[in-house]
Design a protein around this motif. Structure first.
Motif, mmCIF file in Angstrom:
data_model
loop_
_atom_site.group_PDB
_atom_site.id
_atom_site.type_symbol
_atom_site.label_atom_id
_atom_site.label_comp_id
_atom_site.label_asym_id
_atom_site.label_seq_id
_atom_site.Cartn_x
_atom_site.Cartn_y
_atom_site.Cartn_z
ATOM 1 N N VAL A 186 -17.912 -65.101 -17.053
ATOM 2 C CA VAL A 186 -16.871 -66.083 -16.837
ATOM 3 C C VAL A 186 -17.581 -65.863 -18.664
ATOM 4 O O VAL A 186 -15.722 -66.355 -18.872
ATOM 5 N N LEU A 187 -18.013 -66.035 -19.153
ATOM 6 C CA LEU A 187 -18.210 -66.221 -20.552
ATOM 7 C C LEU A 187 -16.409 -64.580 -21.848
ATOM 8 O O LEU A 187 -15.718 -65.441 -21.643
ATOM 9 N N THR A 188 -17.099 -63.328 -20.799
ATOM 10 C CA THR A 188 -16.078 -62.753 -21.292
ATOM 11 C C THR A 188 -14.755 -63.260 -20.834
ATOM 12 O O THR A 188 -13.657 -62.554 -21.275
ATOM 13 N N ARG A 189 -14.503 -63.386 -19.230
ATOM 14 C CA ARG A 189 -13.150 -63.510 -19.103
ATOM 15 C C ARG A 189 -12.497 -64.907 -20.158
ATOM 16 O O ARG A 189 -11.472 -65.183 -19.711
ATOM 17 N N SER A 190 -13.051 -66.109 -19.938
ATOM 18 C CA SER A 190 -12.852 -66.777 -20.875
ATOM 19 C C SER A 190 -12.254 -66.729 -22.030
ATOM 20 O O SER A 190 -11.175 -66.435 -22.590
ATOM 21 N N LEU A 191 -13.301 -65.543 -22.615
ATOM 22 C CA LEU A 191 -12.840 -64.856 -24.218
ATOM 23 C C LEU A 191 -11.533 -63.534 -23.841
ATOM 24 O O LEU A 191 -11.097 -62.799 -25.083
ATOM 25 N N ARG A 192 -11.074 -63.156 -22.454
ATOM 26 C CA ARG A 192 -10.068 -62.325 -21.703
ATOM 27 C C ARG A 192 -10.429 -61.326 -22.446
ATOM 28 O O ARG A 192 -9.674 -60.713 -23.391
ATOM 29 N N GLN A 230 -16.126 -56.881 -19.049
ATOM 30 C CA GLN A 230 -16.437 -57.870 -18.356
ATOM 31 C C GLN A 230 -17.390 -56.623 -17.497
ATOM 32 O O GLN A 230 -18.854 -57.169 -16.885
ATOM 33 N N ALA A 231 -17.534 -55.800 -17.138
ATOM 34 C CA ALA A 231 -18.233 -54.397 -15.940
ATOM 35 C C ALA A 231 -19.417 -54.156 -17.282
ATOM 36 O O ALA A 231 -20.967 -55.150 -16.643
ATOM 37 N N ALA A 232 -18.675 -54.604 -18.195
ATOM 38 C CA ALA A 232 -20.700 -54.260 -18.898
ATOM 39 C C ALA A 232 -20.886 -54.692 -19.636
ATOM 40 O O ALA A 232 -22.922 -54.909 -19.683
ATOM 41 N N VAL A 250 -24.924 -55.045 -18.602
ATOM 42 C CA VAL A 250 -25.785 -55.383 -19.944
ATOM 43 C C VAL A 250 -27.003 -56.360 -19.138
ATOM 44 O O VAL A 250 -28.293 -56.062 -20.016
ATOM 45 N N THR A 251 -26.130 -57.642 -19.362
ATOM 46 C CA THR A 251 -27.112 -58.865 -18.754
ATOM 47 C C THR A 251 -27.912 -58.522 -18.125
ATOM 48 O O THR A 251 -28.840 -58.429 -18.079
ATOM 49 N N LEU A 252 -27.630 -58.368 -16.947
ATOM 50 C CA LEU A 252 -28.504 -57.174 -15.744
ATOM 51 C C LEU A 252 -29.743 -56.627 -16.014
ATOM 52 O O LEU A 252 -30.939 -56.611 -16.042
#
Length: 820
Positions: free
Chosen positions: A47-53, A59-61, A65-67
């Protein structure tokens, strides 16, 4: 919130719902808390990466990385940077966790406790599925394909669960998938702009859409097919987790593979039963033998570096016999033989495709045609049913030999098929050297086996424990056991069989139950704690001879024989000696009996305070059994409907007992109207039953033919001969007389004719057609489909009229008319 971000959150929630089947594997809910946290953080990163466009690759990376950071935080190695950034030691720790998970799958049965390796695999797998579902749904806009990684989660409990996986968790996962599809559809409709019908006009907000109604009907049909078809069609026996962790993989030999017999891995099942904390009754066996040996149900003869695995059994149906008494087949050389009878009752908690029997069984009664006998493995098996709730009896022959008699066995030739198949071993220099030293100077086959058998004694440092040592890198599991000398029956049986094969003598591992500790008269009550494994050695002229190397004092109900006595027994003149001179002698309760894992804490008392609590099933188990029973009952409804209909027709066609006529000879016969009407009804009922039987056995029915022509075509197309052909001709003649003649046919055996025709059709039909005719009669299903079509047509017409009425008297329409 935009549609893409909203759809990403729905994808995360659907992934968590699809993980519901894992509840059948774990004993607690720790895995769920960790998965919720991991999936929530992954969804938040998306959601954060999509909000930052950010671009798609970013987005996938970010999700990957979060996982990784989440796994590092949950399963740290202690050498991370800032307690969160993974280091090379972190990845080594992850590899160790994966290896521990493979070891745990061999040591624990479902449900498993909270083990770090298993929790790591669950969190990693659910997190990876969440990333895949998000990318397929939000980026690729292919939510239907997202069902494939979600289905992969369901395949895990199917692969490792011994019994059938509960259906309720699958329904929860299906709801999550449907939610994902609906959310994607709603987002697409919102982006499109308006709703419309099939005829091109717009649909008002208060008017139902015909396309939406059609979509709902298709969704209901799809879900029903997805849920019901797996219940009707068997075959969900994938070995995914076993392949990943190298459990039960076969190497070489015909018919090998993970899982062995397609239902359970015998080694994994054995270790799982011994590791369970709850004691569950499995088998009640009553035998005329005073001191019976082990109750046996399976063998494993495919040897790899990880151990033995079982191959798929093959054989002939039990109706064709089992080979008879071994004394009449020339398979023995001396010894004493005694025939006994046993009766077995299986509980609802023990369901597998292998039926427990005693060794050298010669006849079985009580098992239907779904069961077969494999003479090579000497097991009774089925590919279509399980042992749940079965009751059967069998006769068996108990053979007793002396060591002197077994020493007469000659070595098998090098090209003998038994020697070729059952002496293959992996290369292991340590085992080779050990065996060579133990059998040095032994002249006979029996003396070699006895020397290897005596090696597993307390004097040589062997002890009994459920925690077997893990093999080191490059070493086999057997080498690890022989080095650490700590394990349970699985390791003892496999190690002895390996070493006997190394000596050039055929050997395999057998599975079954000891005599246990619970007894009710001549009935032995066997539980999951009595599961056991031992070694069988093939000696020429004697067949497969059992050797149990597991310490007798550590196994409740252990049994020893004259040719394989208890190596740890201390000879004493006391009458309570633990060993016996026969293969069915009772094992002792040695000094270590108080610490053995399968000790019956309540002794033989069935009324002890803990017995009631142990015998109570959990509410989840009862609910699962209830749902399964309901599903089975629903599946049997067509067959029951067909049986009742046939019974009613047969009752109608039974001949009536007619009193002898009192009229003098030569008088004109008087036809009673009521009797003629009854004869016509009987003929019609018999003909209707014949037509339904033709439909059940896939014989075409032409309503334009006369009964006689239909009967002739039935005889011709179904290849009916003799009595069935005469029965078909009689039924056609009776129906033709009932339709067209003044006086119908009376006093003939229409019921017997129907029975003969049905038997004739069954003999000439394929197995699939016979099973369909019995379980899902096409005549019943066809009648139901016609009724359902008629009812649906009437309902649709009623709903259409109601909708027209509602549209005609709509308040909005009245207001629109007044506005004019």
């Amino acid at each position: 919130m935009t549609g893409r971000r909203r759809l990403g959150l729905v994808a995360a929630a659907a992934t968590l719902l699809s993980a519901a089947p894992l509840s059948a594997i774990f004993d607690t809910w720790t895995w769920l808390m960790q998965c919720i946290l991991a999936v929530g953080l992954v969804a938040g990163a998306a959601v954060l990466t999509r909000s930052l466009r950010l671009p798609t690759w970013a987005q996938a990376a970010s999700m990957v990385v979060t996982l990784l950071l989440t796994l590092t935080w949950m399963f740290p190695s202690g050498e991370e940077l800032l307690s969160l950034i993974p280091s090379p030691a972190t990845f080594n720790h992850f590899g160790q966790l994966f290896s521990e998970a493979g070891s745990d799958t061999r040591s624990y049965g479902v449900p498993v406790p909270d083990r770090d390796g298993l929790l790591f695999i669950a969190t990693l797998g659910i997190g990876a599925v969440a990333i895949a579902v998000d990318l397929l749904t939000v980026v690729a806009r292919r939510p239907a394909l997202a069902g494939l990684p979600m289905l992969a989660i369901y395949s895990v409990p199917v692969a490792v669960y011994i019994d059938s996986v509960p259906v309720f968790p699958f329904i929860v996962g299906a709801i999550g998938f449907l939610w994902l599809l609906v959310a994607d559809n709603v987002d697409r409709v919102r982006r499109f702009g308006r709703r419309f019908t099939g005829d091109g006009r717009d649909v008002d907000v208060w008017e139902p859409s015909p396309l939406a109604a059609a979509g709902r009907r298709l969704a209901v049909i799809g879900v029903a097919a997805a849920v019901l078809l797996p219940l009707i069609v068997p075959g969900l026996n994938t070995g995914l987790l076993n392949q990943l962790t190298q459990v039960g993989t076969g190497g070489g030999g015909k018919g090998t593979g993970s899982g062995g017999n397609g239902r359970i891995n015998l080694f994994a099942s054995l270790s799982g039963q011994l590791n369970q904390s709850q004691t569950t009754d499995y088998v009640r066996v009553t035998t005329t033998e005073p001191d019976p040996y082990y109750l046996r149900f399976g063998t494993a003869d495919v040897l790899t570096a990880e151990g033995f695995s079982n191959r798929t059994p093959t054989g002939r149906p039990l109706s064709r016999g089992m080979g008879g008494d071994p004394r009449l087949n020339g398979n023995t050389s001396g010894g004493s033989f005694q025939r006994y009878h046993a009766e077995v009752e299986i509980t609802k908690d023990f369901g597998q495709t292998l039926a427990p029997i005693y060794s050298t069984t010669v006849a079985v009664d009580g098992l239907d045609g779904a069961w077969s006998y494999d003479p090579n493995a000497q097991v009774v098996f089925s590919n279509r049913t399980t042992t749940k709730g079965k009751k059967y009896s069998f006769d068996y022959v108990r053979a007793k030999y002396t060591p002197g008699q077994l020493r007469q066995a000659e070595p098998l030739a090098d090209d003998d098929p038994i020697r070729t198949q059952f002496t293959t071993v992996p290369d292991d220099p340590k085992v080779e050297a050990l065996v060579a030293g133990l059998i040095r100077g032994k002249d006979t086959e029996y003396d070699k086996v006895a020397a290897l058998y005596r090696y597993f004694s307390r004097e040589n440092g062997f002890t009994y424990s459920l925690q077997a040592a893990d093999p080191q890198a490059g070493a086999s599991a057997i080498s690890a056991f022989l080095q650490n000398k700590t394990g349970y029956c699985q390791q003892y049986a496999a190690a002895l069989a390996w070493m006997v094969r190394e000596a050039g003598i055929p050997a395999r591992v057998a599975f079954g139950f000891t005599r246990g500790s619970g007894r009710d008269g001549n009935t032995y009550i066997l539980t999951n704690r009595n599961a056991h494994a031992w070694t069988e050695v093939y000696l020429d002229g004697f067949g497969w001879i059992p050797f149990d190397a597991t310490p007798a004092a550590a196994v409740v109900g252990s049994s020893r024989s004259e040719w394989a006595p208890d190596t740890d027994r201390v000879d004493s003149p006391s009458a309570s000696s633990s060993a016996s001179t026969g293969p069915g002698a009772a094992g002792s309760a040695g000094p270590g009996a108080s610490n053995r894992p399968d000790k019956d804490l309540d002794a033989d008392s069935l009324d002890a305070p803990g017995a009631a609590a142990a015998s109570k099933g959990s509410s989840t188990g009862l609910l699962t059994v209830g749902i399964a029973a309901l599903i089975v009952a629903l599946l049997l409804v067509p067959a029951l409907r067909r049986i009742l209909l046939r019974k009613r027709r047969h009752a109608a066609t039974l001949p009536l007992t007619v009193a002898a006529s009192s009229a003098p000879p030569g008088d004109r016969e008087v036809t009673v109207t009521t009797e003629s009407a009854r004869a016509r009804e009987d003929a019609h009922a018999a003909w209707d039953e014949l037509v339904d039987t033709m439909v059940d056995y896939r014989v075409p029915v032409d309503p334009t033919e006369t009964p006689r022509h239909t009967a002739q075509r039935l005889v011709r197309e179904a290849d009916l001969t003799d009595t069935p052909a005469q029965g078909a001709a009689l039924l056609g003649h009776a129906e033709e007389r009932a339709r067209y003649a003044r006086s119908p046919l009376r006093g003939e055996g229409l019921t017997e004719a129907l029975t003969q025709v049905r038997k004739g059709l069954a003999r000439t039909a394929t197995r699939r057609t016979r099973l369909t005719a019995v379980l899902f009669p096409p005549s019943v299903l066809l009648r139901w489909r016609m009724r359902l079509a008629d009812t649906s047509g009437r309902w649709m017409a009623t709903l259409s009229r109601g909708r027209d009425v509602m549209v005609r008297f709509s308040p909005r329409r009245l207001l629109a008319g007044r506005a004019r």
